[in-house]
Scaffold this active site. Structure first.
Site, PDB file in Angstrom:
ATOM      1  N   GLY A 191       0.504  -0.986  -0.152  1.00  0.00           N
ATOM      2  CA  GLY A 191      -0.607  -0.085  -0.089  1.00  0.00           C
ATOM      3  C   GLY A 191       0.510   1.155   0.285  1.00  0.00           C
ATOM      4  N   LYS A 209       5.666  16.474  -3.951  1.00  0.00           N
ATOM      5  CA  LYS A 209       5.533  17.078  -1.924  1.00  0.00           C
ATOM      6  C   LYS A 209       6.679  18.094  -2.097  1.00  0.00           C
ATOM      7  CE  LYS A 209       4.699  12.702  -0.997  1.00  0.00           C
ATOM      8  NZ  LYS A 209       5.351  10.728  -1.103  1.00  0.00           N
TER       9      LYS A 209
HETATM   10  N1  HSE Z   1       3.881   6.533  -3.215  1.00  0.00           N
HETATM   11  C1  HSE Z   1       4.605   7.923  -2.309  1.00  0.00           C
HETATM   12  C2  HSE Z   1       5.501   6.389  -1.591  1.00  0.00           C
HETATM   13  C3  HSE Z   1       3.257   7.130  -1.058  1.00  0.00           C
HETATM   14  O1  HSE Z   1       5.445   5.471  -1.372  1.00  0.00           O
HETATM   15  O2  HSE Z   1       6.245   7.610  -0.399  1.00  0.00           O
HETATM   16  C4  HSE Z   1       2.693   8.291   0.111  1.00  0.00           C
HETATM   17  O3  HSE Z   1       2.507   9.579  -0.276  1.00  0.00           O
END
Ligand code: HSE
Length: 443
Positions: A191, A209
């Site tokens: 997940g 981000k």
């Molecule tokens: N896909 C993102 C990661 C999940 O692997 O960091 C969290 O934003």
């Protein structure tokens, strides 16, 4: 104030996937402590989800629907928690919720990075709040740390491992020589990965981000389109091993740095010194290093993804909103850390103007004069070499890998040098370039 002095605050959830399940569990499990902190009871009363077959959420007592608008338009809901992800319909639903007088909490970094300017303007006009702590580095409270905890500093730069999946893949390549697709499949099963895993591997998620981090660090509008983005898909196990031999580790970093002429916004694989704390952040863990003039370097480390770590940030935002429900809107913490009318128009520098040291890996024919040709190209452009390694040919290959570390050089000059090197007959494949950041305490 007693938690019973006011009626419970009602939450409407959009999305009951991995994070939605985590939010329902955390709010239920910690209900008593949460109401002691918030001064009110907080209950999820409404939820919308397309598919309930696989949800881990506790659905007892919830008004469930497959239609998000039913939650967004329900006057009973005070705080809308958007956990659907993606740009649309998340953007329209969030704007509509604000227009309906609801506060919003979201974990959606893509939404904030691309549409945050519009959303925060709408929130200010409606005197409502938008919480987005979970959008960056999962459970690490980095938004709060930068926006509030470091508010007394002039911040110089921020550098972070902000995609757990990419960090997991690079860590496994270094430690266990595992294959890329197998590691990615594991991250998806756990997940961690995005719905479209190229967002993780090609740096889009990290760029979302970084866009947010840069805005709250420097007080500039969100400018996702200006981020230079490079993923990890061209990094080989050999690059990771050669970097180690030179005393470095390859990490996928998001970097925002303020210079005299503007701000650098870039996401790319980066060599960093092995001894640095950031080099020892492994697996899906995230870490964000912030440099302030007063505090020096501060490192924030924790789980960057997963159901409950992300829920930890979402629930903290919900509590923040509840605490300020009665506060004067003018005196809330501004969304982008700086007052909306005090955002700076500091330009974002084109990547060609950025200066970094570089790791170069060349696949060269093993014959006299090749190295001399390469070093001449670099010397002609005043690019100084810091270290050089020539390795044995890989088994079955006629070519030899040559690894060079350069001193700091402007990106455009290095682009020219790489083009000239690649034009040599003796160079057999595109040059791999990995930028290097010493992450010095002094810069
Ligand atoms: N896909 C993102 C990661 C999940 O692997 O960091 C969290 O934003």
């Amino acid at each position: 104030m007693s938690a019973n002095a006011y009626p419970p605050v009602k939450i409407g959830l959009l999305g009951l996937g991995t994070v939605g399940g985590g939010v329902t569990r955390v709010l239920t499990r910690n209900a008593e402590e949460i109401s002691r902190r918030a001064g009110r009871e907080i209950v999820i009363t409404h939820a919308a989800a397309r598919n309930l077959d696989t949800t881990t959420a506790d659905l007892a007592g919830l008004k469930l629907t497959g239609e998000a608008l039913e939650v967004v338009d329900d006057p009973e809901v005070s705080i809308l928690v958007e956990l659907m992800g993606g740009y649309e319909p998340a953007r329209s639903l969030v704007l509509r919720a604000l227009a309906n007088g609801k506060h919003v909490v979201t974990a959606n970094k893509a939404l904030i990075a691309r549409h945050g300017n519009e959303i925060f303007a709408a929130a200010s006009a409606a005197a409502r709040m938008v919480g987005f702590e979970a959008a960056v580095a999962g459970g690490i409270p980095i938004i709060k740390a930068i926006r509030e905890g470091l508010a007394g500093n002039r911040l110089a730069w921020v550098a972070g491992i902000i995609n757990g999946t990419a960090n997991f893949i690079l860590s496994e390549m270094r430690d266990k020589c595992r294959d890329f697709p197998e590691v990615l499949a594991e991250a998806q099963a756990l997940g961690y990965a995005e719905a479209d895993p190229t967002f993780d591997v090609e740096g889009i998620d990290a760029a979302h981000k970084l866009t947010i981090l840069a805005s709250i660090t420097f007080g500039i509008p969100l400018q996702f389109d200006q981020v230079y983005i490079e993923g990890i898909s061209r990094i080989t196990r050999e690059d990771v091993a050669y970097a180690e031999q030179l005393g470095y580790r390859v990490k996928h970093l998001g970097i925002a740095r303020r210079g005299v002429n503007g701000v650098q916004l870039r996401v790319h694989p980066t060599l960093i010194p092995q001894r640095h704390l950031l080099a020892n952040v492994n697996g899906v863990m995230n870490a964000v290093l912030v440099k302030g003039d007063a505090v020096g370097q501060s490192l924030f480390y924790g789980a960057g993804a997963g159901a409950e770590p992300t829920a930890s940030a979402v629930v903290a935002d919900i509590i923040d909103v509840v605490r300020t429900l009665t506060a004067d809107p003018e005196n809330r913490v501004p969304h982008l850390a700086f007052q909306p009318d005090a955002l700076s128009d500091l330009p974002v520098l084109p990547m060609t103007e950025v200066e970094t040291a570089c790791y170069l890996r060349l696949q060269a024919q093993d014959r006299p004069g090749v190295l001399a040709d390469v070093t001449r190209i670099l010397a002609d452009r005043a690019i100084s070499i810091e270290a050089i390694l020539q390795k044995e040919p890989l088994p079955g290959a006629g070519d030899v890998p040559i690894i060079l570390l350069t001193h700091e050089v402007q990106e455009q000059r290095m682009n020219d040098a790489i083009a000239a090197i690649e034009a040599l007959d003796s160079i057999r494949a595109p040059v791999t370039r990995i930028r290097l950041e010493p992450l010095d305490a002094v810069d």
